[in-house]
Design a protein around this motif. Structure first.
Motif, short mmCIF file in Angstrom:
data_model
loop_
_atom_site.label_atom_id
_atom_site.label_comp_id
_atom_site.label_asym_id
_atom_site.label_seq_id
_atom_site.Cartn_x
_atom_site.Cartn_y
_atom_site.Cartn_z
N LEU A 194 39.93 13.35 73.37
CA LEU A 194 40.35 11.96 73.30
C LEU A 194 41.83 11.91 72.92
CD1 LEU A 194 37.33 10.52 71.29
CD2 LEU A 194 37.77 10.16 73.73
N THR A 195 42.50 10.88 73.35
CA THR A 195 43.90 10.73 72.97
C THR A 195 44.01 10.52 71.47
OG1 THR A 195 43.91 8.33 73.21
CG2 THR A 195 44.40 9.64 75.19
N GLN A 196 45.20 10.68 70.94
CA GLN A 196 45.40 10.48 69.51
C GLN A 196 45.04 9.06 69.12
OE1 GLN A 196 49.32 10.47 66.88
NE2 GLN A 196 48.83 12.54 67.59
N GLY A 197 45.41 8.08 69.94
CA GLY A 197 45.07 6.68 69.66
C GLY A 197 43.58 6.45 69.62
N GLU A 198 42.85 7.07 70.56
CA GLU A 198 41.39 6.92 70.59
C GLU A 198 40.75 7.56 69.36
OE1 GLU A 198 40.65 6.81 75.43
OE2 GLU A 198 40.96 8.74 74.41
N ARG A 199 41.29 8.69 68.93
CA ARG A 199 40.74 9.35 67.74
C ARG A 199 41.06 8.55 66.47
NH1 ARG A 199 43.44 14.04 67.34
NH2 ARG A 199 44.52 13.85 69.33
#
Length: 279
Positions: A73-78
């Motif tokens: 997952l992208t950093q934003g999603e995490r």
């Protein structure tokens, strides 16, 4: 595979010919027109990426290789997941931190590719801890004879009792409610199990013990920084020591036999093959 460590010249992998033979057998056993999905596991730093990369060079048929690491997952999603479930989910790697929908879509497109197709395969930049821009993703051209995805947890089995078990390390001790471990076990029992079910075969490169992982992971990290032309920061070893604690419970579980059956390749601390057989 996008691991920048490949920009160093990796040593010859003793496991590579065994991995190549495993891939060949799966292709030979596949029904006409079927592109087998093969999943390769190994603890962090065990050399699974190098073994796969070198195995693909041995083979005389086109095989699409990828790492589950590139489907984080992208950093934003995490960050969103960390706010919703547990702050520990900000750290990439454990079950629940991968974009399995993107992975399934990529596998589907590879399996249905025509001879003139170009399929994009995501790339994750580990040093920036985020998915790389699409213009830097890899491309696989044509129709693959097989698809191989490597990752530390491929074939891991869930343990419903893990969230209530005593913590194994300092990271788990922070998970006072068990929410982090529970999220992982539920992910292993459902979306990851569904991915394992799609696989035609598994191969596991098995370390002599979890204690070896820190040394291996430090070697791997140093190679990543050398590939950037930089020295590894002095603070990085301590970061790595904490980082691998996120993986400890499930890595130990897999090494003790709680994994989907397949070809087992046992290695020593120098990554030399000691034994190989099918489970």
């Amino acid at each position: 595979m996008s691991d920048a460590a490949f920009q160093d010249t990796p040593p010859t992998s003793e496991a590579a010919p065994l991995v190549a033979a495993w891939i060949r057998r799966a292709i030979a056993a596949a029904a006409p027109g079927h592109v087998p999905l093969l999943l390769l596991s190994g603890a962090q730093g065990s050399g699974k990426s190098t073994a796969l990369w070198q195995a693909l060079g041995i083979l005389d048929v086109p095989v699409a290789g990828a790492s589950i690491d590139d489907f984080y997952l992208t950093q934003g999603e995490r960050k969103t997941l960390a706010r919703r479930v547990s702050p520990l989910l900000l750290t990439r790697g454990p079950p629940g931190t991968h974009d399995l929908a993107l992975l399934r879509d990529t596998v589907d497109r590879l399996r249905t590719a025509a001879s003139g197709s170009d399929i994009n395969i995501p790339v994750f930049d580990k040093l920036s801890d985020d998915r790389a821009p699409k213009e830097s993703w890899r491309r696989f051209s044509g129709r693959p004879a097989a698809i191989v995805i490597e990752g530390w947890l491929m074939g891991a089995l869930p343990d419903a009792g893990a969230p209530d078990a005593p913590p194994l390390n300092a990271v788990e001790a922070e998970d006072t409610s068990g929410a982090w471990r529970r999220y992982q076990e539920e992910a292993l029992a459902e979306p990851y199990a569904a991915l394992w079910d799609q696989a035609d075969s598994f191969c596991h490169i098995l370390a002599p013990g979890f204690e070896t992982v820190l040394d291996w992971r430090l070697e791997q990290e140093a190679a990543l920084w050398r590939a950037r032309g930089e020295a590894m920061p002095e603070s990085r070893p301590a970061w790595i020591a904490r980082f691998i604690q996120h993986y400890e419970r499930i890595t130990r579980r897999m090494l003790s036999g709680y994994r989907r059956p397949g070809k087992d390749i046992f290695i020593d601390t120098e990554r030399r093959v000691k034994l190989a057989h099918s489970s």
